[in-house]
Write an enzyme that holds these catalytic residues in place. Structure first.
Site, PDB file in Angstrom:
ATOM      1  N   LYS A 276     105.517 -44.200 -22.837  1.00 31.12           N
ATOM      2  CA  LYS A 276     105.907 -45.579 -22.468  1.00 31.12           C
ATOM      3  C   LYS A 276     105.589 -46.596 -23.445  1.00 31.12           C
ATOM      4  O   LYS A 276     106.409 -47.542 -23.810  1.00 31.12           O
ATOM      5  CB  LYS A 276     105.247 -45.742 -21.264  1.00 31.12           C
ATOM      6  CG  LYS A 276     105.232 -47.406 -20.789  1.00 31.12           C
ATOM      7  CD  LYS A 276     106.660 -47.954 -20.410  1.00 31.12           C
ATOM      8  CE  LYS A 276     106.524 -49.410 -20.074  1.00 31.12           C
ATOM      9  NZ  LYS A 276     107.730 -50.144 -19.886  1.00 31.12           N
TER      10      LYS A 276
ATOM     11  N   LYS B  90     100.308 -56.861 -24.317  1.00 31.19           N
ATOM     12  CA  LYS B  90      99.246 -55.915 -23.811  1.00 31.19           C
ATOM     13  C   LYS B  90     100.011 -54.473 -24.315  1.00 31.19           C
ATOM     14  O   LYS B  90      99.308 -53.779 -25.076  1.00 31.19           O
ATOM     15  CB  LYS B  90      99.223 -56.024 -22.464  1.00 31.19           C
ATOM     16  CG  LYS B  90      98.456 -54.498 -21.605  1.00 31.19           C
ATOM     17  CD  LYS B  90      98.841 -54.596 -20.197  1.00 31.19           C
ATOM     18  CE  LYS B  90     100.345 -53.875 -19.789  1.00 31.19           C
ATOM     19  NZ  LYS B  90     100.371 -53.480 -18.469  1.00 31.19           N
TER      20      LYS B  90
HETATM   21  P1  NAD Z   1     103.427 -58.332 -11.682  1.00 33.49           P
HETATM   22  O1  NAD Z   1     102.334 -59.266 -12.057  1.00 33.49           O
HETATM   23  O2  NAD Z   1     104.741 -59.068 -11.064  1.00 33.49           O
HETATM   24  O3  NAD Z   1     103.092 -57.510 -10.134  1.00 33.49           O
HETATM   25  C1  NAD Z   1     101.706 -56.920 -10.350  1.00 33.49           C
HETATM   26  C2  NAD Z   1     101.320 -57.030  -8.617  1.00 33.49           C
HETATM   27  O4  NAD Z   1     100.045 -56.736  -8.378  1.00 33.49           O
HETATM   28  C3  NAD Z   1     101.124 -58.310  -8.263  1.00 33.49           C
HETATM   29  O5  NAD Z   1     102.010 -58.665  -6.877  1.00 33.49           O
HETATM   30  C4  NAD Z   1      99.688 -58.815  -7.880  1.00 33.49           C
HETATM   31  O6  NAD Z   1      99.293 -59.642  -6.877  1.00 33.49           O
HETATM   32  C5  NAD Z   1      99.345 -57.306  -7.523  1.00 33.49           C
HETATM   33  N1  NAD Z   1      97.759 -57.130  -7.758  1.00 33.49           N
HETATM   34  C6  NAD Z   1      97.039 -57.664  -8.896  1.00 33.49           C
HETATM   35  N2  NAD Z   1      95.795 -57.197  -8.736  1.00 33.49           N
HETATM   36  C7  NAD Z   1      95.666 -56.490  -7.863  1.00 33.49           C
HETATM   37  C8  NAD Z   1      94.794 -55.927  -6.881  1.00 33.49           C
HETATM   38  N3  NAD Z   1      93.329 -55.957  -7.570  1.00 33.49           N
HETATM   39  N4  NAD Z   1      94.979 -55.002  -5.783  1.00 33.49           N
HETATM   40  C9  NAD Z   1      96.285 -55.176  -5.155  1.00 33.49           C
HETATM   41  N5  NAD Z   1      97.258 -55.834  -5.731  1.00 33.49           N
HETATM   42  C10 NAD Z   1      96.993 -56.485  -6.989  1.00 33.49           C
HETATM   43  O7  NAD Z   1     103.882 -57.300 -12.590  1.00 33.49           O
HETATM   44  P2  NAD Z   1     105.100 -56.199 -12.911  1.00 33.49           P
HETATM   45  O8  NAD Z   1     105.942 -56.997 -13.921  1.00 33.49           O
HETATM   46  O9  NAD Z   1     105.515 -55.963 -11.362  1.00 33.49           O
HETATM   47  O10 NAD Z   1     104.496 -55.067 -13.860  1.00 33.49           O
HETATM   48  C11 NAD Z   1     103.715 -54.032 -13.180  1.00 33.49           C
HETATM   49  C12 NAD Z   1     103.575 -52.989 -14.029  1.00 33.49           C
HETATM   50  O11 NAD Z   1     104.858 -52.515 -14.502  1.00 33.49           O
HETATM   51  C13 NAD Z   1     102.703 -53.439 -15.250  1.00 33.49           C
HETATM   52  O12 NAD Z   1     101.837 -52.590 -15.696  1.00 33.49           O
HETATM   53  C14 NAD Z   1     103.917 -53.700 -16.346  1.00 33.49           C
HETATM   54  O13 NAD Z   1     103.359 -53.495 -17.568  1.00 33.49           O
HETATM   55  C15 NAD Z   1     104.784 -52.618 -15.761  1.00 33.49           C
HETATM   56  N6  NAD Z   1     106.317 -52.789 -16.234  1.00 33.49           N
HETATM   57  C16 NAD Z   1     106.973 -54.225 -15.880  1.00 33.49           C
HETATM   58  C17 NAD Z   1     108.288 -54.207 -16.255  1.00 33.49           C
HETATM   59  C18 NAD Z   1     108.921 -55.724 -16.071  1.00 33.49           C
HETATM   60  O14 NAD Z   1     109.883 -55.723 -16.377  1.00 33.49           O
HETATM   61  N7  NAD Z   1     108.332 -56.474 -15.142  1.00 33.49           N
HETATM   62  C19 NAD Z   1     108.918 -53.257 -16.830  1.00 33.49           C
HETATM   63  C20 NAD Z   1     108.380 -51.879 -16.921  1.00 33.49           C
HETATM   64  C21 NAD Z   1     106.972 -51.712 -16.802  1.00 33.49           C
END
Ligand code: NAD
Length: 304
Positions: free
Chosen positions: A172, A241
Site C-alpha cells: 500500500k 503520513k
Molecule cells: P477518516 O478520518 O474519514 O475516518 C476515520 C474514522 O475513525 C472517523 O470516523 C473517526 O471518528 C474514527 N476514529 C478515530 N479514532 C477512533 C477511535 N479511537 N476509536 C474509534 N473510532 C475512531 O479517515 P478515512 O479517510 O476514512 O481513512 C481511514 C483509513 O483508510 C486511513 O488509514 C487512510 O490512510 C486509509 N485510506 C483512506 C483513503 C481515502 O481516500 N480517504 C483511501 C485509502 C486508504
C-alpha cells in the site's frame, strides 16, 4: 450466507464499506468516537457498540478503518481494545499504518490468540462507495480464503500479496508513494503549462491521451483541481503520513529514494500550510502561489 461482523472506524472509507457489507446480507456491529458517523451507519441497518472491546466480545471477525497508526494500536491493543474481547478470532486492518506498526499489532494480537490480517485499500471514497477498491491482503492462506468473499464486497480487486504481517502495508505504501508523486509532479507540470499560456482543460485531454497519463490528471484534476473545489476526499494529513511511512521503510531497508524524498517535501509543506483538515488536492494552491497564477478550468468561466 450473511455473517455477523464487527467494524470500527466509520469515516470517509469505513462508512461506505459498512453500508456495502449490510447491502450484501451481513449484519454489522459498529463503533466510532463520532456519534454522527455511528448514527449514519445505524440508519443503514448497523447495530452500535460502546467500545472496541464490546465489538470484540460479540463477533469473531472485526474489521477496522482508522486514521493513523497510533489509533490502530490503541484500538487493537489498548485499554478496552479489540484484544480484550471474548469472541474475536480475526482482526482485519483496512487502514494504512505502515509495516512496522502492522508487525507490532500482529504480535500483540497473536499473543491473545487473534489472527492479524493486513488489508489496506486503495481507490478513494468513490472506490469504497462502489466496491471497486484494490485490497492488499497479507495473512495465512487459510485465513485469506475464509475472508475473501467478505473482502471482495469491499473491493472487487482483492489480492493476497503475502503471508507475513506488514507485507500488505508495504504494498500500500508503494502504491501511495506513486499516487503522491503523480499528484506533486502533475501540479508542477500544470503550473508551468498555465504560466506558458496553455489551457488547463486541453492539457488534461492531451496528457490523458499521451504517455504522461497518470491518476492525478485522470481523476483528481478534472474533479477537484481545475474546478477549484479541492474536495476529492483524502486529507493532506493522510497523504503526508503515507509518504513518511514509505520513506521510513525505505530507510529501514537501506533503499535510497531520491525522487520520493523530493515528493515528501511538497507534502510536508502543504501539511504545514494547510493543517489537519485540507484535502490533498489543495497541494496545487501551494505550487501555484510563488508563480502567482491559478490552474483553473476555462469551461463555464464568465466572459472577460
Ligand atoms: P477518516 O478520518 O474519514 O475516518 C476515520 C474514522 O475513525 C472517523 O470516523 C473517526 O471518528 C474514527 N476514529 C478515530 N479514532 C477512533 C477511535 N479511537 N476509536 C474509534 N473510532 C475512531 O479517515 P478515512 O479517510 O476514512 O481513512 C481511514 C483509513 O483508510 C486511513 O488509514 C487512510 O490512510 C486509509 N485510506 C483512506 C483513503 C481515502 O481516500 N480517504 C483511501 C485509502 C486508504
Amino acid at each position: 450466507m450473511g455473517e455477523r461482523l464487527g467494524f470500527i472506524g466509520l469515516g470517509a472509507m469505513g462508512g461506505p464499506m459498512v453500508r456495502r457489507l449490510i447491502e450484501h446480507g451481513h449484519s454489522v456491529l459498529v463503533h466510532d468516537l463520532d456519534s454522527k458517523a455511528v448514527a449514519k451507519a445505524v440508519e443503514h441497518g448497523a447495530e452500535q457498540a460502546s467500545s472496541p472491546k464490546a465489538v470484540a466480545d460479540a463477533v469473531e471477525i472485526v474489521l477496522v478503518s482508522l486514521p493513523t497508526p497510533d489509533v490502530v494500536k490503541a484500538v487493537a491493543l489498548g485499554e478496552n481494545g479489540v484484544c480484550q474481547g471474548g469472541a474475536v478470532k480475526t482482526f482485519v486492518d483496512l487502514s494504512t499504518t505502515g509495516p512496522r506498526v502492522a508487525v507490532e499489532v500482529a504480535e500483540g494480537l497473536r499473543a491473545r490468540g487473534i489472527q492479524p490480517v493486513d488489508s489496506p485499500v486503495s481507490g478513494g471514497i468513490a472506490g469504497a462507495e462502489k466496491g471497486t477498491l484494490a485490497v492488499m491482503v497479507s495473512c495465512e492462506t487459510a485465513v485469506w480464503e475464509r475472508l475473501r468473499p467478505i473482502l471482495e464486497i469491499i473491493g472487487r480487486n482483492a489480492f493476497h500479496v503475502g503471508e507475513e504481517a506488514g507485507q500488505g502495508q508495504t504494498m500500500k505504501l508503494i502504491n501511495n508513494l506513486l499516487s503522491a508523486t503523480a499528484m506533486a509532479a502533475s501540479c508542477e507540470a500544470f503550473v508551468l503549462g498555465a504560466k506558458a499560456g496553455l489551457d488547463p482543460d486541453k492539457m488534461v485531454d492531451v496528457i490523458n491521451a499521451g504517455s504522461g497519463a497518470n491518476t492525478a490528471v485522470r481523476d483528481k484534476f478534472p474533479k477537484a483541481v481545475l474546478t477549484r473545489t479541492f474536495d476529492f476526499g483524502f486529507r493532506t494529513e493522510l497523504m503526508y503520513k503515507d509518504v513518511r511511512l514509505c520513506l521510513e521503510e525505505a530507510e529501514a531497508l537501506g533503499v535510497p529514494m531520491w525522487v520520493a524524498n523530493s515528493v515528501k517535501q511538497w507534502w510536508s509543506y502543504a501539511y504545514a500550510r494547510g493543517g489537519k483538515t485540507e484535502d490533498f488536492t489543495s497541494l496545487m494552491r501551494y505550487v501555484e502561489e510563488p508563480v502567482g497564477i491559478e490552474v483553473r478550468s476555462r469551461k463555464n468561466a464568465p466572459p472577460e
